[in-house]
Design a protein around this motif. Sequence first.
Motif, PDB file in Angstrom:
ATOM      1  N   ILE A  19       5.856   4.695  47.293  1.00  0.00           N
ATOM      2  CA  ILE A  19       5.543   3.988  45.915  1.00  0.00           C
ATOM      3  C   ILE A  19       6.738   3.607  45.138  1.00  0.00           C
ATOM      4  O   ILE A  19       6.990   2.526  44.721  1.00  0.00           O
ATOM      5  CB  ILE A  19       4.815   5.198  45.054  1.00  0.00           C
ATOM      6  CG1 ILE A  19       3.104   5.306  45.303  1.00  0.00           C
ATOM      7  CG2 ILE A  19       4.677   4.512  43.386  1.00  0.00           C
ATOM      8  CD1 ILE A  19       2.473   4.133  45.204  1.00  0.00           C
ATOM      9  N   LEU A  23       7.853  -0.372  44.096  1.00  0.00           N
ATOM     10  CA  LEU A  23       8.249  -0.916  43.051  1.00  0.00           C
ATOM     11  C   LEU A  23       9.589  -1.510  43.024  1.00  0.00           C
ATOM     12  O   LEU A  23       9.902  -2.504  42.509  1.00  0.00           O
ATOM     13  CB  LEU A  23       8.253   0.102  41.861  1.00  0.00           C
ATOM     14  CG  LEU A  23       6.797  -0.036  41.126  1.00  0.00           C
ATOM     15  CD1 LEU A  23       5.668   0.423  41.966  1.00  0.00           C
ATOM     16  CD2 LEU A  23       6.953   1.308  40.055  1.00  0.00           C
ATOM     17  N   TYR A  71      -2.533   6.027  46.627  1.00  0.00           N
ATOM     18  CA  TYR A  71      -1.558   6.255  45.462  1.00  0.00           C
ATOM     19  C   TYR A  71      -1.354   5.033  44.442  1.00  0.00           C
ATOM     20  O   TYR A  71      -0.845   5.066  43.351  1.00  0.00           O
ATOM     21  CB  TYR A  71      -0.414   7.083  45.594  1.00  0.00           C
ATOM     22  CG  TYR A  71      -0.625   8.543  45.673  1.00  0.00           C
ATOM     23  CD1 TYR A  71      -0.920   9.303  44.752  1.00  0.00           C
ATOM     24  CD2 TYR A  71      -0.758   9.133  47.154  1.00  0.00           C
ATOM     25  CE1 TYR A  71      -1.188  10.635  44.937  1.00  0.00           C
ATOM     26  CE2 TYR A  71      -1.009  10.377  47.430  1.00  0.00           C
ATOM     27  CZ  TYR A  71      -1.257  11.291  46.159  1.00  0.00           C
ATOM     28  OH  TYR A  71      -1.504  12.542  46.137  1.00  0.00           O
ATOM     29  N   THR A  72      -1.496   3.652  45.130  1.00  0.00           N
ATOM     30  CA  THR A  72      -1.116   2.581  44.523  1.00  0.00           C
ATOM     31  C   THR A  72      -2.652   2.615  43.147  1.00  0.00           C
ATOM     32  O   THR A  72      -2.266   2.016  42.228  1.00  0.00           O
ATOM     33  CB  THR A  72      -1.441   1.292  45.158  1.00  0.00           C
ATOM     34  OG1 THR A  72      -2.470   1.108  45.808  1.00  0.00           O
ATOM     35  CG2 THR A  72      -0.279   1.237  45.967  1.00  0.00           C
ATOM     36  N   ASP A  74      -3.339   4.918  41.404  1.00  0.00           N
ATOM     37  CA  ASP A  74      -2.643   5.493  40.321  1.00  0.00           C
ATOM     38  C   ASP A  74      -1.765   4.743  39.516  1.00  0.00           C
ATOM     39  O   ASP A  74      -1.881   4.543  38.204  1.00  0.00           O
ATOM     40  CB  ASP A  74      -2.003   6.775  40.797  1.00  0.00           C
ATOM     41  CG  ASP A  74      -2.911   8.163  41.389  1.00  0.00           C
ATOM     42  OD1 ASP A  74      -3.979   7.630  41.574  1.00  0.00           O
ATOM     43  OD2 ASP A  74      -2.386   9.293  41.152  1.00  0.00           O
ATOM     44  N   CYS A  75      -1.259   3.949  40.314  1.00  0.00           N
ATOM     45  CA  CYS A  75      -0.069   3.130  39.623  1.00  0.00           C
ATOM     46  C   CYS A  75      -0.817   2.096  38.710  1.00  0.00           C
ATOM     47  O   CYS A  75      -0.071   1.734  38.123  1.00  0.00           O
ATOM     48  CB  CYS A  75       0.724   2.460  40.871  1.00  0.00           C
ATOM     49  SG  CYS A  75       1.885   3.878  41.302  1.00  0.00           S
ATOM     50  N   PHE A  80       1.540   0.470  36.057  1.00  0.00           N
ATOM     51  CA  PHE A  80       2.847  -0.008  36.735  1.00  0.00           C
ATOM     52  C   PHE A  80       2.747  -1.148  37.705  1.00  0.00           C
ATOM     53  O   PHE A  80       3.517  -1.946  37.938  1.00  0.00           O
ATOM     54  CB  PHE A  80       3.298   1.121  37.560  1.00  0.00           C
ATOM     55  CG  PHE A  80       3.722   2.498  36.602  1.00  0.00           C
ATOM     56  CD1 PHE A  80       3.913   2.164  35.120  1.00  0.00           C
ATOM     57  CD2 PHE A  80       3.679   3.598  37.134  1.00  0.00           C
ATOM     58  CE1 PHE A  80       4.217   3.324  34.579  1.00  0.00           C
ATOM     59  CE2 PHE A  80       4.030   4.871  36.389  1.00  0.00           C
ATOM     60  CZ  PHE A  80       4.167   4.607  35.160  1.00  0.00           C
ATOM     61  N   GLY A  94       6.009  -0.867  35.127  1.00  0.00           N
ATOM     62  CA  GLY A  94       6.413  -0.567  36.305  1.00  0.00           C
ATOM     63  C   GLY A  94       7.912  -0.891  36.428  1.00  0.00           C
ATOM     64  O   GLY A  94       8.380   0.159  37.175  1.00  0.00           O
ATOM     65  N   ALA A 109       2.415   8.520  37.139  1.00  0.00           N
ATOM     66  CA  ALA A 109       1.505   7.642  37.679  1.00  0.00           C
ATOM     67  C   ALA A 109       0.194   8.416  37.776  1.00  0.00           C
ATOM     68  O   ALA A 109      -1.085   8.028  37.110  1.00  0.00           O
ATOM     69  CB  ALA A 109       1.937   7.121  39.016  1.00  0.00           C
TER      70      ALA A 109
END
Length: 307
Positions: A19, A23, A71-72, A74-75, A80, A94, A109
């Motif tokens: 993650i 970013l 987990y993206t 979550d972002c 983000f 982000g 996140a």
Amino acid sequence: MDKELEQLAPSKRSAAKTIYATLKILKEAGGQLPGKEVIDKIRKTIQFSDWEKQVYEKTGYVRWESILHFYTVDCIKAGFLRKNKGTWYLTEEGEKAIALGPVKLLTTASRLYKDWANNNKGQKTAPVSDEVIEDIEENQPQQQKANLNQLEEQAIAGIKDFIRSKTAYEFQDMVAALLRAMGYHTPFISPKGKDGGLDIIAHADPLGATEPRIKVQVKHWPDNAIRVDDIRSLTGLLSKEGDIGLFVTSGYFTSESERSARESHRHVKLIDVNTFIDLWQEFYPSMADDDKNMLPLHPIYFLGSND
């Protein structure tokens, strides 16, 4: 390895570093990249363990890639990251979150996702818990969302690769086919050679007696941005009352180009590759078979998600 990363369980350790890398890669690329390119860059820059490189039996996905997609979600809920038609976008929040470092970025996140889920209890969301989820395939709602995102990105990447393989004149013919599916007539499609700046002229009726008359510029530049000078050139060709300018590209537009179109005294519409694909999907059922064959699609329906 960072001591904070060492203390995490394997899934979260993999998530934290991928993650964070995502970013950073987006920031270095100017804020956006196709998801496929992000994955490729991560694969080249991070050394993964044999455990991370294993393939899930159920889905056929590589474990670290599946963890990243998981987990993206979550972002995205944390604000983000954004995803649209296979392209990943770094938000202002982000970019600021990169300064948190891999571990704190992930925990922040996840906390913000938890806040979002708690505020949307009426929707079916992933279980909200502080426990470490070691097998992410067991977290069905969030994994379902991640899998759908991954499948959509693969589909869009395939469509974009197909468009990329076309010649400039083949892409021009695809644009004309789309206009016909939308109900317009295309009496002029530029042959090879000098076109005077216009590639297609479209009318709302067979005789061209009804406004608007659409003057179309097409650029098959999948890897390049359309500059503001190109937009201004098209605007200069809108000489008659009722003329509308349409600029279609297999790539994208600079922010200055988009602003020029918005502020133009003439009506100028911009269509980038993502919008082109959206419109092709929308009007595909209305196309003649020969036009469909320029970019054939096959819809497949999956169980969706409520979030």
